[in-house]
Design a protein around this motif. Structure first.
Motif, PDB file in Angstrom:
ATOM      1  N   PRO A  45       0.836  -1.201   0.000  1.00  0.00           N
ATOM      2  CA  PRO A  45       0.000   0.000   0.000  1.00  0.00           C
ATOM      3  C   PRO A  45       0.876   1.257   0.000  1.00  0.00           C
ATOM      4  N   GLU A  46       0.490   2.226  -0.777  1.00  0.00           N
ATOM      5  CA  GLU A  46       1.288   3.446  -0.919  1.00  0.00           C
ATOM      6  C   GLU A  46       1.565   4.111   0.427  1.00  0.00           C
ATOM      7  N   LYS A  47       0.597   4.057   1.335  1.00  0.00           N
ATOM      8  CA  LYS A  47       0.782   4.709   2.639  1.00  0.00           C
ATOM      9  C   LYS A  47       1.873   4.021   3.472  1.00  0.00           C
ATOM     10  N   LEU A  48       2.237   2.789   3.128  1.00  0.00           N
ATOM     11  CA  LEU A  48       3.296   2.092   3.852  1.00  0.00           C
ATOM     12  C   LEU A  48       4.680   2.329   3.258  1.00  0.00           C
ATOM     13  N   VAL A  49       4.732   2.859   2.048  1.00  0.00           N
ATOM     14  CA  VAL A  49       6.017   3.151   1.392  1.00  0.00           C
ATOM     15  C   VAL A  49       6.388   4.572   1.792  1.00  0.00           C
TER      16      VAL A  49
END
Length: 84
Positions: A45-49
């Motif tokens: 998920p983008e929020k984890l990168v």
């Protein structure tokens, strides 16, 4: 070309099982591949990168879709980390 791909903390769950213990894997990628293109197949998920480094240099989110990797690069990614 070959790059080294490193995921840290909870992101190691997105690596193949054989790479999770070391958190590192070598990847063979196409020439002119971008950071975003390397990350996408892993389904993170983008929020984890959160923190993305190439050879130790921070790459801001707005540059990840255009930053082209070169042979021998080390791409390292950390999730957001909170502590106390």
């Amino acid at each position: 070309m070959d790059i080294t791909f490193k995921l840290f903390a909870t992101l190691t769950d997105y690596l193949p099982p054989s790479a999770r213990r070391s958190n590192v894997m070598n990847l063979e990628v196409d020439d002119d591949v971008t950071i975003a293109q390397v990350i996408e197949p892993f389904g993170m998920p983008e929020k984890l990168v959160h923190l993305v480094l190439v050879n130790g240099t921070y790459i801001p989110p707005e540059d990840r879709a255009t930053k082209v990797l070169v042979d021998g690069d080390v791409l390292a990614i950390w999730p957001p980390i909170a502590g106390g």
